[in-house]
Structure formats: C-alpha cells, structure tokens
Design an enzyme around this catalytic site. Structure first.
Site, PDB file in Angstrom:
ATOM      1  N   LYS A 116       0.829  -1.210   0.000  1.00 14.57           N
ATOM      2  CA  LYS A 116       0.000   0.000   0.000  1.00 14.57           C
ATOM      3  C   LYS A 116       0.865   1.262   0.000  1.00 14.57           C
ATOM      4  CE  LYS A 116      -4.147  -2.153   1.820  1.00 14.57           C
ATOM      5  NZ  LYS A 116      -4.932  -2.513   3.005  1.00 14.57           N
ATOM      6  N   LYS A 201      -2.920  -9.733 -11.033  1.00  9.94           N
ATOM      7  CA  LYS A 201      -4.081  -9.916 -10.151  1.00  9.94           C
ATOM      8  C   LYS A 201      -5.082  -8.776 -10.383  1.00  9.94           C
ATOM      9  CE  LYS A 201      -5.636  -9.145  -5.579  1.00  9.94           C
ATOM     10  NZ  LYS A 201      -5.833  -8.045  -4.771  1.00  9.94           N
ATOM     11  N   LYS A 204      -8.860  -3.148  -7.995  1.00 13.22           N
ATOM     12  CA  LYS A 204      -9.252  -1.790  -8.394  1.00 13.22           C
ATOM     13  C   LYS A 204      -8.060  -0.841  -8.310  1.00 13.22           C
ATOM     14  CE  LYS A 204     -11.535  -1.448  -3.943  1.00 13.22           C
ATOM     15  NZ  LYS A 204     -11.898  -2.828  -3.651  1.00 13.22           N
TER      16      LYS A 204
END
Ligand code: ADP
Ligand code: TRP
Length: 332
Positions: A116, A201, A204
């Site tokens: 992240k 993968k 979004k």
C-alpha cells in the site's frame, strides 16, 4: 465451545470501490456458498476503508452499495448476517487489546502494508496496524472459517498468531486454556487469484478490473482491452497462458470451456473473437444478479432493515466475546 455448535463463517469487504470479477469469484461467491454450512456473518469494512478513503459521503454511499451488491450476489439475510463494521464499535476495543500483545516484527513483515505504501497511500499508524483490526474482526465472533482471496492469507495467519499470543498470555483461567479459537482461511484454489485485463491480479488499485455491475458498453470495452500476445490469427494459442481463457473458465459451462480450449489449440481464431465470446458469457452470467439488484433498489428501506437486523446479531455475539476478553485481561 462444544462440537455441536454450527461453524461460524466470517468475512469482510472494504467499501472502497465497485465490485469486480476478482472480488466476486475470490470472496463473494465462496461466501454466499458457505451460508448453507453454518452461521455466516459478513460485514462492510468501513473502519478499514478509512485508511484509504477520506470522503465521508463517498464512504457512506460505498457502504450501502457494497451491501446492495452483496445482497444482489445471493447473500440471503434470512440465513446470513450482513452488517456494517462500525455498527460494532467494540471491535476497536479488541483491536487495542490485541495490539498490546502484537509483536512489532510480526506487523513489519506484513506485505499488504508495504504494497500500500508503494502505491502511494500515506504511512499512517492505522494502515500499519490494519492486520490487528482485521484480527479483532475475526476473533470477536469466535469465527471458524474465513473465506477470502489469496491476498488475505497472511492476514489470517497474523490473526492466528495473535490469538495464540492472547491464549498464552491470558488464557490460564479459561476452561480449555484459551480465550480464542484459531480461525482458518478458506481460499478456493480455482479462484484464489483472478487475473485482470493486464494479466496481473485483478484489483481496483491496479486499474485492471472488470466491474460486474457496470454498464454493458463499459464491460465490453474492458473485455476487449484484455492484453494478449502477438500470436497471429492462424497460429495455435496456449489457453493456459491466456487471461481470456482463464476468465472464460470462471463463467462458462464445461462443454463451452472445452470447445474454447480446442479452438485455441487448433489455430485460425483471433483473440478478438475469443474476447467477444468472453464478454457475452460474462454479461449473461451476471444477468440474474443485475436483475436482483434492480429489485432491491426499488425497495428503499430494504438495505437499512437488513443492516439493522445484522447489527443486532453481530453485537449480541461481540458482547459475549468481549465480556470473556475483558474478564481475562483484568478490565472487569
Ligand atoms: P482490491 O484488490 O480490488 O482492492 P479488495 O482488497 O477490496 O480488492 O478485496 C476484497 C476481497 O476480494 C478479498 O477477500 C480479496 O481477497 C478478494 N479479491 C480481490 N481481488 C481478487 C482477485 N483478483 N482474485 C481473487 N480474489 C480477489
Ligand atoms: N482486509 C480485507 C480486504 O481488504 C477486508 C477485511 C477486513 C476482512 N476485515 C476482514 C476479510 C475480516 C475477512 C475477515 O479485502
């Protein structure tokens, strides 16, 4: 905790965007199938979404939409409990208690935090301790089984580690020496990582998603932009390496899959034709869910009533478990 009790199944999904084919096959479809196997609790992880979403209106709206999507995909509120994370605020108390036994090193090894940050999310304490809140989400319902995609596997392992830590530290007074049972991830091998239009993968955050409740034109456009290699039309193609074939295998019948495989291996068909076939199947596959979604939307109070009922049941269980936890650690 006797063996006669039905197993408890729990999963959550962040209300951070529209539902895509990866979410559906990785988590929603297995979660819906598991409703029949025990007591299922599914929640909309709005506390978690705060680590990446700072728009109150969007958070509220997304949360309702995830509830709608889940119901449209087959969650049956008469069998399963659907609720909002933030309707059970005790979970943040448990997260605090867990954080006092959570080794820093365990969290430092978590790859989702590093991923992240690499994607540009701010390095906050909340983002870092996300797995602790997720462990609390699972442990506060005495969950046995957690259906998720493969990317969540490490989070379930961390949850088990924290449950063991709590049992070792505070479990002596408990009947069986433990405060928490150890939950298990349920990851469906065939759909553990659904590929997106670039072959990575589907996510979004990678912008490679095919949304299941988008409009027809958009879904067609996304499918037609699936990245392929440059094998000429007449040559044979390898189905095992093709994103088109992998996605088709999720939505087509056995016979249809075998027929596409044969055409791949025979040569003479271009990727464009395979993509059209994939789009048709995808659109058809989700048609009953789109219909159900429209029906739910027509009943303005339905979602709220489902979430209210869900919150009541989730609180009932969470209160029982928190009583046990507070006693065990000395807060009562
Ligand atoms: P995204 O990566 O799009 O942000 P989330 O992290 O919100 O998706 O995932 C919600 C659920 O869907 C999780 O259980 C996750 O494991 C599952 N999931 C997401 N993407 C995929 C995928 N491509 N394949 C399989 N499961 C997935
Ligand atoms: N971390 C999960 C995701 O990003 C969502 C989630 C939060 C979850 N708490 C959970 C999933 C508990 C299963 C169990 O997709």
């Amino acid at each position: 905790m006797t063996d006669k009790k039905p197993i408890r199944i729990l999963s959550g999904i962040q209300p951070s965007g529209a539902l895509h084919v990866g979410n559906y096959f990785g988590m929603m479809e297995p979660a819906v199938a598991l409703q029949a196997e025990g007591e299922a609790l599914y929640f909309i992880a709005d506390y978690h979404a705060l680590t990446s979403l700072r728009d109150p209106e969007a958070l509220r709206e997304n949360s309702r939409r995830v509830a709608l999507d889940f119901l449209a995909c087959g969650l049956d509120p008469n069998r399963a409990t659907l609720f909002r994370h933030s309707d059970v605020p005790q979970v943040t108390e448990l997260a605090w208690i867990l954080s006092t036994v959570a080794p820093m090193g365990l969290l430092e090894r978590a790859h989702s935090y590093k991923d992240k940050l690499a994607r540009g999310l701010p390095a906050t304490v909340g983002l870092f301790s996300y797995p602790v809140l997720m462990a609390a989400d699972i442990l506060i319902y005495d969950s046995d089984v957690v259906p998720v995609g493969k990317d969540q596997k490490q989070h379930i392992e961390i949850t088990r580690d924290l449950a063991v830590k709590m049992n070792e530290t505070f479990g002596q007074q408990e009947q069986d020496g433990r405060i928490f049972k150890l939950p298990e991830a349920r990851i469906k091998a065939a759909t553990e990582t659904v590929p997106g239009i670039d072959g990575q993968k589907m996510s979004k955050s990678y912008g490679n998603n095919i949304d299941i409740f988008g409009d027809e034109k958009e879904m067609r456009r996304r499918v037609m932009s699936i990245v392929t290699d440059s094998t000429p039309v007449e040559e044979l193609k390898d189905p095992a390496k093709s994103t088109i074939f992998k996605l088709y295998s999720l939505v087509a019948s056995k016979e249809e899959i075998a027929a596409m495989r044969e055409r791949f291996l025979k040569g003479g068909t271009g990727y464009g034709d395979f993509k059209k076939q994939l789009f048709e199947k995808l659109w058809e596959y989700f048609a009953p869910m789109r219909k159900r979604r429209e029906e739910i939307l027509a009943d303005k109070s339905y979602i709220d009533s489902v979430l209210k009922k869900g919150a009541a049941r989730a609180n009932e269980i969470a209160d029982q478990v928190m009583k046990r936890v507070r006693e065990a650690v000395g807060l009562r």
